[in-house]
Scaffold this motif. Structure first.
Motif, PDB file in Angstrom:
ATOM      1  N   GLN A 194       0.891  -1.330   0.030  1.00  0.00           N
ATOM      2  CA  GLN A 194      -0.024  -0.008   0.152  1.00  0.00           C
ATOM      3  C   GLN A 194       0.818   1.365   0.148  1.00  0.00           C
ATOM      4  O   GLN A 194       1.778   1.437   0.731  1.00  0.00           O
ATOM      5  CB  GLN A 194      -0.854  -0.049   1.354  1.00  0.00           C
ATOM      6  N   GLU A 195       0.708   2.106  -1.004  1.00  0.00           N
ATOM      7  CA  GLU A 195       1.423   3.459  -1.129  1.00  0.00           C
ATOM      8  C   GLU A 195       1.128   4.143   0.048  1.00  0.00           C
ATOM      9  O   GLU A 195       2.214   5.143   0.580  1.00  0.00           O
ATOM     10  CB  GLU A 195       1.040   4.170  -2.153  1.00  0.00           C
ATOM     11  N   GLU A 196       0.262   4.081   0.808  1.00  0.00           N
ATOM     12  CA  GLU A 196       0.078   5.057   1.981  1.00  0.00           C
ATOM     13  C   GLU A 196       0.957   4.683   3.402  1.00  0.00           C
ATOM     14  O   GLU A 196       1.195   5.193   4.464  1.00  0.00           O
ATOM     15  CB  GLU A 196      -1.363   4.849   2.598  1.00  0.00           C
ATOM     16  N   GLN A 225      -2.840  11.073   8.351  1.00  0.00           N
ATOM     17  CA  GLN A 225      -3.227   9.632   7.964  1.00  0.00           C
ATOM     18  C   GLN A 225      -3.555   8.580   9.095  1.00  0.00           C
ATOM     19  O   GLN A 225      -4.726   8.140   9.096  1.00  0.00           O
ATOM     20  CB  GLN A 225      -2.355   9.426   6.916  1.00  0.00           C
ATOM     21  N   GLN A 251      -8.443  -1.134   4.048  1.00  0.00           N
ATOM     22  CA  GLN A 251      -8.400  -0.405   2.638  1.00  0.00           C
ATOM     23  C   GLN A 251      -9.227   0.715   2.732  1.00  0.00           C
ATOM     24  O   GLN A 251      -8.734   1.891   2.225  1.00  0.00           O
ATOM     25  CB  GLN A 251      -8.768  -1.540   1.573  1.00  0.00           C
ATOM     26  N   LYS A 252     -10.445   0.738   3.432  1.00  0.00           N
ATOM     27  CA  LYS A 252     -11.267   1.781   3.429  1.00  0.00           C
ATOM     28  C   LYS A 252     -10.648   2.978   4.263  1.00  0.00           C
ATOM     29  O   LYS A 252     -10.646   3.945   3.932  1.00  0.00           O
ATOM     30  CB  LYS A 252     -12.631   1.457   3.806  1.00  0.00           C
ATOM     31  N   LEU A 304      -7.427   3.457   4.835  1.00  0.00           N
ATOM     32  CA  LEU A 304      -6.504   4.041   4.269  1.00  0.00           C
ATOM     33  C   LEU A 304      -6.709   5.104   3.267  1.00  0.00           C
ATOM     34  O   LEU A 304      -5.939   5.883   3.028  1.00  0.00           O
ATOM     35  CB  LEU A 304      -5.402   2.858   3.780  1.00  0.00           C
ATOM     36  N   SER A 305      -8.009   4.767   2.672  1.00  0.00           N
ATOM     37  CA  SER A 305      -8.291   5.461   1.466  1.00  0.00           C
ATOM     38  C   SER A 305      -8.800   7.101   1.681  1.00  0.00           C
ATOM     39  O   SER A 305      -9.078   7.699   0.916  1.00  0.00           O
ATOM     40  CB  SER A 305      -9.015   4.783   0.527  1.00  0.00           C
TER      41      SER A 305
END
Length: 378
Positions: free
Chosen positions: A266-268, A306, A373-374, A376-377
């Protein structure tokens, strides 16, 4: 007998009086003496209780030790073990240690003349360099909390034994299923039984297991003197939780491995810490002394914003202190497990404001990844 069988059949699972397959909860404070000249095995429940004894005997067998001890909390176990030392003694502790252990060392026991030095225990030379003429103990966590640093137990124990130093290992993260420090030469193992041992987020408890009769005698004196014993109800719950330790840990490890691998992509995410990853520092050392990567991983995000958004929005998990339950528990070390450690020390150790610790539960991995995922987005 293999470990899974030993969890169920270890000689402490059947009540000898009635044949009950569940050890009774002996909810009593004292015991009648039928012969005043010769007391029975139990007299006062602080000194001994049949339910507690069953748990203590069980954990001793699982860790291949001489004697087990059940305490009212993990910190009660750790504090009692560290009370084996005396004024003027010096103890070396891994610097990446649980905040409660840091607190008892730096805020309480140091007042009684016990000296502590914190070192990067993943570096054996650092351990050796910290030795003094009065060094009596070496306290280790591996994997450590919360960065999952790996200490070479064989190497560290060899150094300790050459210098007549007692080795204590906090085995809470892996449990005796994945790692047995006493088999590697450690003298004492401690657990927060609250975590994987009891396993259902419904018990506060601590355990210790010793390798020698001499240590058993000394630690019993401390346990009986302080009286920080685990009550019979919680002993029973812990015994019940132990029976499913193997199956829980197997599922946890499978899920943790998949989640750690997914997080790396994941890029985050800036960094992922999990012993099961081949690029984790100490990976090969870990699997020389343990049979699994465990259920705990940590990761850092790129910004504090974040991190805050993730913690406030992640679904189908518990955002909470602690670990080892059947539910996935997401923790924020700087405000939870390591809040007792000064900020400058935390930052030097790499415990950043963007660090998140995860104790993987029994949820389906697909649902867990979807929730992460949710979050992080956002």
């Amino acid at each position: 007998m293999k470990f899974g069988t030993k969890l169920i059949h270890n000689g402490n699972e059947i009540d000898p009086t009635t044949g009950s397959l569940s050890i009774p909860i002996y909810q009593t404070s004292t015991f009648h003496q039928f012969d005043i000249e010769k007391f029975g095995k139990y007299d006062y429940a602080r000194s001994g209780n049949p339910t507690r004894e069953a748990l203590e005997n069980t954990i001793a067998q699982l860790e291949n030790g001489v004697k087990g001890f059940a305490f009212s909390s993990g910190m009660a176990a750790i504090s009692s073990v560290l009370s084996l030392f005396s004024a003027g003694d010096h103890i070396i502790i891994c610097e990446d240690v649980y905040g409660g252990t840091f607190r008892i060392a730096t805020k309480v026991l140091n007042r009684f003349g016990i000296e502590f030095t914190f070192v990067d225990a993943s570096n054996l030379q650092a351990i050796e360099s910290a030795l003094k003429l009065n060094t009596k103990g070496l306290y280790l966590e591996t994997p450590s909390n919360p960065l999952l640093k790996i200490t070479d137990l064989n190497g560290a124990i060899k150094i300790a034994k050459m210098n007549d130093v007692i080795v204590i290992v906090d085995n809470s993260f892996l449990s005796p299923y994945f790692q047995k420090p006493l088999d590697l030469g450690a003298d004492i193992v401690v657990h927060s039984a609250t975590k994987f041992i009891a396993g259902h987020s419904d018990v506060i408890g601590g355990l210790a297991v010793v390798k020698s009769e001499e240590l058993a005698k000394d630690l019993y004196t401390i346990q009986n003197s302080f009286g920080a014993i685990l009550g019979p109800q919680d002993c029973w719950l812990t015994l019940r939780g132990l029976k499913t330790l193997k199956v829980r840990m197997d599922v946890y490890e499978q899920t943790a491995t998949k989640l750690a691998g997914w997080l790396q992509e994941q890029e985050e995410v800036e960094e992922v810490y999990y012993p099961g990853l081949k690029n984790h520092p100490g990976h090969s050392v870990h699997f020389d002394q343990a049979t699994g990567g465990g259920a705990v991983l940590s990761f850092t995000l790129k910004t504090l914003e974040q991190t805050t958004r993730f913690l406030q929005s992640v679904e189908n998990v518990a955002v909470a202190v602690s670990l080892g339950g059947v539910e996935t528990i997401v923790s924020y070390p700087v405000k939870m497990s390591h809040a007792a450690i000064p900020k400058d020390v935390r930052e030097r150790l790499g415990v950043k404001d963007t660090l998140i610790r995860v104790s993987v539960g029994l949820e389906d991995i697909e649902d867990l990844i979807s929730s992460f995922q949710k979050a992080l987005s956002l």
